[in-house]
Write a protein that holds these residues in place. Structure first.
Motif, mmCIF file in Angstrom:
data_model
loop_
_atom_site.group_PDB
_atom_site.id
_atom_site.type_symbol
_atom_site.label_atom_id
_atom_site.label_comp_id
_atom_site.label_asym_id
_atom_site.label_seq_id
_atom_site.Cartn_x
_atom_site.Cartn_y
_atom_site.Cartn_z
ATOM 1 N N ILE A 1 13.555 11.428 7.828
ATOM 2 C CA ILE A 1 12.314 11.349 8.605
ATOM 3 C C ILE A 1 11.322 12.411 8.146
ATOM 4 O O ILE A 1 10.133 12.134 7.928
ATOM 5 N N LEU A 2 11.792 13.647 7.978
ATOM 6 C CA LEU A 2 10.909 14.730 7.547
ATOM 7 C C LEU A 2 10.343 14.472 6.152
ATOM 8 O O LEU A 2 9.160 14.726 5.896
ATOM 9 N N SER A 3 11.183 13.958 5.256
ATOM 10 C CA SER A 3 10.714 13.686 3.895
ATOM 11 C C SER A 3 9.644 12.602 3.901
ATOM 12 O O SER A 3 8.635 12.705 3.189
ATOM 13 N N TYR A 4 9.816 11.565 4.737
ATOM 14 C CA TYR A 4 8.822 10.502 4.819
ATOM 15 C C TYR A 4 7.500 11.027 5.374
ATOM 16 O O TYR A 4 6.417 10.654 4.904
ATOM 17 N N LEU A 5 7.588 11.900 6.387
ATOM 18 C CA LEU A 5 6.370 12.458 6.978
ATOM 19 C C LEU A 5 5.630 13.350 5.979
ATOM 20 O O LEU A 5 4.396 13.320 5.900
ATOM 21 N N VAL A 6 6.389 14.151 5.223
ATOM 22 C CA VAL A 6 5.770 15.006 4.211
ATOM 23 C C VAL A 6 5.081 14.158 3.148
ATOM 24 O O VAL A 6 3.937 14.424 2.752
ATOM 25 N N LEU A 7 5.769 13.104 2.689
ATOM 26 C CA LEU A 7 5.190 12.222 1.671
ATOM 27 C C LEU A 7 3.945 11.517 2.202
ATOM 28 O O LEU A 7 2.955 11.362 1.476
ATOM 29 N N ALA A 8 3.983 11.099 3.455
ATOM 30 C CA ALA A 8 2.824 10.421 4.047
ATOM 31 C C ALA A 8 1.628 11.367 4.107
ATOM 32 O O ALA A 8 0.489 10.967 3.818
ATOM 33 N N THR A 9 1.854 12.617 4.472
ATOM 34 C CA THR A 9 0.780 13.602 4.544
ATOM 35 C C THR A 9 0.186 13.861 3.163
ATOM 36 O O THR A 9 -1.045 13.875 2.989
ATOM 37 N N PHE B 1 3.426 1.735 -1.519
ATOM 38 C CA PHE B 1 2.450 2.146 -2.516
ATOM 39 C C PHE B 1 1.489 3.216 -1.995
ATOM 40 O O PHE B 1 1.194 4.189 -2.701
ATOM 41 N N LEU B 2 0.983 3.050 -0.771
ATOM 42 C CA LEU B 2 -0.004 3.993 -0.262
ATOM 43 C C LEU B 2 0.614 5.252 0.318
ATOM 44 O O LEU B 2 -0.002 6.326 0.313
ATOM 45 N N LEU B 3 1.847 5.172 0.847
ATOM 46 C CA LEU B 3 2.463 6.342 1.483
ATOM 47 C C LEU B 3 3.638 6.899 0.691
ATOM 48 O O LEU B 3 4.255 7.863 1.124
ATOM 49 N N GLY B 4 3.962 6.304 -0.431
ATOM 50 C CA GLY B 4 5.081 6.800 -1.225
ATOM 51 C C GLY B 4 4.649 7.255 -2.597
ATOM 52 O O GLY B 4 4.682 8.438 -2.936
ATOM 53 N N ARG B 5 4.200 6.308 -3.390
ATOM 54 C CA ARG B 5 3.934 6.618 -4.797
ATOM 55 C C ARG B 5 2.710 7.493 -5.003
ATOM 56 O O ARG B 5 2.640 8.238 -5.978
ATOM 57 N N MET B 6 1.754 7.441 -4.082
ATOM 58 C CA MET B 6 0.607 8.344 -4.187
ATOM 59 C C MET B 6 1.063 9.794 -4.054
ATOM 60 O O MET B 6 0.583 10.686 -4.762
ATOM 61 N N PHE C 1 5.676 4.792 11.164
ATOM 62 C CA PHE C 1 5.387 4.959 9.738
ATOM 63 C C PHE C 1 4.571 3.776 9.221
ATOM 64 O O PHE C 1 3.645 3.946 8.419
ATOM 65 N N SER C 2 4.905 2.565 9.696
ATOM 66 C CA SER C 2 4.143 1.379 9.301
ATOM 67 C C SER C 2 2.715 1.447 9.829
ATOM 68 O O SER C 2 1.766 1.057 9.134
ATOM 69 N N LEU C 3 2.540 1.956 11.046
ATOM 70 C CA LEU C 3 1.198 2.077 11.618
ATOM 71 C C LEU C 3 0.359 3.074 10.823
ATOM 72 O O LEU C 3 -0.849 2.865 10.622
ATOM 73 N N ILE C 4 0.973 4.163 10.364
ATOM 74 C CA ILE C 4 0.255 5.112 9.515
ATOM 75 C C ILE C 4 -0.216 4.426 8.242
ATOM 76 O O ILE C 4 -1.349 4.618 7.782
ATOM 77 N N ALA C 5 0.661 3.607 7.658
ATOM 78 C CA ALA C 5 0.309 2.875 6.441
ATOM 79 C C ALA C 5 -0.860 1.929 6.696
ATOM 80 O O ALA C 5 -1.785 1.827 5.876
ATOM 81 N N LEU C 6 -0.837 1.236 7.830
ATOM 82 C CA LEU C 6 -1.917 0.294 8.154
ATOM 83 C C LEU C 6 -3.236 1.024 8.405
ATOM 84 O O LEU C 6 -4.301 0.553 7.991
ATOM 85 N N ILE C 7 -3.174 2.182 9.057
ATOM 86 C CA ILE C 7 -4.384 2.970 9.281
ATOM 87 C C ILE C 7 -4.963 3.436 7.947
ATOM 88 O O ILE C 7 -6.181 3.377 7.721
ATOM 89 N N THR C 8 -4.075 3.889 7.054
ATOM 90 C CA THR C 8 -4.515 4.314 5.726
ATOM 91 C C THR C 8 -5.183 3.164 4.982
ATOM 92 O O THR C 8 -6.230 3.328 4.352
ATOM 93 N N GLU C 9 -4.592 1.977 5.075
ATOM 94 C CA GLU C 9 -5.151 0.796 4.424
ATOM 95 C C GLU C 9 -6.521 0.457 4.993
ATOM 96 O O GLU C 9 -7.467 0.155 4.257
ATOM 97 N N GLU C 10 -6.653 0.526 6.321
ATOM 98 C CA GLU C 10 -7.924 0.184 6.955
ATOM 99 C C GLU C 10 -9.026 1.181 6.596
ATOM 100 O O GLU C 10 -10.190 0.809 6.437
#
Length: 473
Positions: free
Chosen positions: A22-30, A239-244, A404-413
Motif C-alpha cells: 500500500i505504501l509503495s503504491y501511494l509513493v508511486l502515485a504521488t 500507465f499514469l500512476l505506475g510507469r510515470m 487507488f482507481s479513483l486517484i487514477a481517474l482524477i489524474t486522467e480527468e
C-alpha cells in the motif's frame, strides 16, 4: 501454543507485506502526479511542428510484425503511414502468415519485389517471398518483408536488420498510432542532458468500441462489456500512476510491446530481442539497462504520458486469461534470467530499487494473494478465524483498490480527459467499485496458471489473441 505462534507469524508477515504494498503504491502515485504535472507544464511550450517538419529530425523506422492479421492489416498500415513526421519509414514483417495478409498488402499498396541490401547483424529465420516496396510514390515509406515464421521476437529482429534508421519504433501491427506520436516520442532523445536516452515508452489506450476511419481515430467510445471497461481502468492506473513514477526514478523495467522507441545501435549491441521468452518487451529493456550499467554509462529510459497508441484489448475471459498468463510468464522469465541484477548495488537504482519492487510486488503479489486465500480458508475450516480482523482486512484491501482507481481517474480527468461523452464519468466511477470483484479474480487465476505453466508446462509459449478489428466509421 506452537500452532498459535505460527499463525501469529504468518499474520504479521501478511500484514507487513500488505502495508508495504500500500505504501509503495501511494509513493508511486504521488511521484507520478508530480511527474505528469511537470511534463504537462514543460511541454506546453514545445513546438512539435518544428520536430515534425524538420529535415534534420532523427530517422525512425516503425517495425510492425504481422502474423495472420488479414482482418486489420490494410487499415493498420494506413494508420502507420499517416504519421506527421518527416523522416521515417514503416517496415511490416509478415512473419509466415497463413492467411491472405501479404496478398492484401500487395494489392492495396501496389507492392513489387525489390532487391534490398540487408545488414544481417542478428540471426533470424530466412526470407520467404522476399522484400517488397510500392510503385506508388504515396507509399514510398512502406517496406514489406515476407519471411518464414519465427515468432514476434524473430520478426522484430528482422526489422532491426532491415532498418537503416537511427531509432526504431517497435509496435504491434494491430495498434493505432496517433499522427503526432513520433514527434512526441522522439523528444526525450533530443533533449540535451548528461544521460543518454536508450528507450522511450508511451501510454497505451484501449480502442474497443472506438471509431476508426482511414487509419485515424475519429471517435472515442466507452465499451459496453465489463471486461473491456475494467481493462480501461487498469491501463489508466498502470500507465499514469505506475510507469510515470518509475520514469522519474529512472527505474522503469518495461516498455509496452504495443509501442516503444529504442536506440537501434544499443538494441543490436545487446543482441536484439530474445526469441526464447514470451516477455520480449520487458526482457530487452532490462538487458539494455544492464548493459549500460555494466558499461558505467549514464542513461535513461523515458516515458511519455500522452496517449499515443490505441490497441484492441480482449473482449472475452478466455483470451483475457491467456494474455495475462503470458504476461506472468514473461515477468518470471525476465526476472529469473537477469537475477544477477537483483539486490546488487553495482546496478544502482536498477538493482536496489526496481528489481526488488518488481520481484516482491509484481512477480510475487499473485502468489502471496493465493496463499493468503488458502490460509484464510484453512482458518475458516479449523474454526480459528477472527472474523472482526478478517472482515476489516478484506474491507481495507477493497477500499484501497477503489481509492487507488479513483486517484487514477482524477489524474486522467485533470490531464488528458479522453472519455468526454455524457455518462462516461459515472460509468468509470462505477467500474472502479466493480473491477476488483469482476476482473481481478480472473487476473489472479491467470497469474497462478502462469506460474504453474512456467514451471510445469515448458512447451507453452504464446497465448491466443483473436482480433475482431477496430470499429470502422
Amino acid at each position: 501454543m506452537i500452532t498459535q505462534i505460527i499463525i501469529d507469524i504468518i499474520q504479521y508477515l501478511f500484514f507487513i507485506y500488505s502495508i508495504s504494498a500500500i505504501l509503495s503504491y501511494l509513493v508511486l502515485a504521488t511521484i507520478s502526479a508530480i511527474e505528469t504535472i511537470e511534463y504537462k507544464h514543460k511541454n506546453s511550450f514545445v513546438n512539435y511542428k518544428e520536430i515534425m517538419s524538420s529535415t534534420i529530425s532523427p530517422s525512425i523506422s516503425i517495425i510492425a510484425p504481422a502474423y495472420n492479421e488479414s482482418l486489420n492489416i490494410v487499415e493498420n498500415v494506413r494508420s502507420l503511414l499517416s504519421n506527421h513526421y518527416v523522416n521515417y519509414d514503416v517496415i511490416i514483417i509478415n512473419d509466415g502468415s497463413k492467411d491472405d495478409s501479404l496478398e492484401k498488402l500487395i494489392t492495396v499498396y501496389n507492392l513489387v519485389p525489390v532487391d534490398y541490401l540487408m545488414n544481417e547483424q542478428i540471426v533470424t529465420q530466412p526470407l520467404r517471398k522476399g522484400i517488397y516496396k510500392s510503385t506508388n510514390p504515396a507509399f514510398e515509406k512502406l517496406i514489406v518483408v515476407d519471411k518464414e515464421n519465427g515468432g514476434k521476437s524473430d520478426a522484430l529482429n528482422m526489422g532491426l536488420n532491415i532498418s537503416n534508421s537511427k531509432y526504431v519504433a517497435c509496435i504491434d501491427v494491430d495498434c493505432l498510432l496517433l499522427e503526432d506520436s513520433l514527434q512526441k516520442m522522439i523528444k526525450p532523445f533530443l533533449e540535451i542532458t548528461d544521460k543518454k536516452v536508450i528507450a522511450a515508452g508511451g501510454v497505451i489506450r484501449i480502442s474497443n468500441s472506438c471509431i476508426v476511419k482511414d487509419g485515424k481515430l475519429h471517435d472515442v467510445n466507452f465499451p459496453i462489456k465489463l471486461i473491456e471497461q475494467g481493462q480501461i481502468l487498469e491501463y489508466i492506473r498502470a500507465f499514469l500512476l505506475g510507469r510515470m513514477a518509475w520514469s522519474r526514478l529512472n527505474g522503469l523495467l518495461v516498455i509496452s510491446g504495443a509501442f516503444g522507441l529504442f536506440d537501434k545501435k544499443i538494441a543490436i549491441q545487446v543482441g536484439g530481442y530474445d526469441k526464447n521468452t514470451v516477455g520480449e518487451d520487458m526482457e530487452l529493456v532490462v538487458r539494455m539497462r544492464g548493459y549500460m550499467e555494466e558499461q558505467n554509462k549514464k542513461y535513461k529510459v523515458a516515458y511519455i504520458p500522452d496517449p499515443l497508441c490505441w490497441t484492441e484489448a480482449p473482449d472475452n475471459y478466455k483470451i483475457f486469461i491467456s494474455q495475462r498468463n503470458r504476461w506472468t510468464r514473461g515477468t518470471i522469465e525476465t526476472l529469473k534470467k537477469h537475477r544477477k541484477i537483483g539486490f546488487n548495488p553495482k546496478y544502482k537504482t536498477l538493482g536496489i530499487l526496481s528489481y526488488p519492487y518488481w520481484f516482491f510486488f509484481e512477480r510475487m503479489a499473485p502468489v502471496v494473494e493465493f496463499v493468503g486465500i488458502i490460509y484464510f480458508a484453512t482458518l475458516v475450516i479449523s474454526n480459528k478465524i477472527r472474523w472482526d480482523y478478517a472482515f476489516a482486512f478484506i474491507v481495507l484491501a477493497y477500499l484501497f483498490t477503489v481509492f487507488f482507481s479513483l486517484i487514477a481517474l482524477i489524474t486522467e480527468e485533470l490531464t488528458y480527459h479522453q472519455y468526454k461523452k455524457k455518462g462516461t464519468g459515472f460509468r468509470l466511477l462505477l467500474i472502479a467499485f466493480l473491477e476488483p470483484l469482476v476482473n481481478h479474480p480472473f487476473i489472479l487465476y491467470a497469474a497462478i496458471r502462469g506460474n504453474i505453466d512456467y514451471y510445469f508446462n515448458k512447451k507453452k509459449k504464446w497465448g491466443e489473441m483473436t482480433r475482431k478489428g477496430m470499429t470502422k466509421a
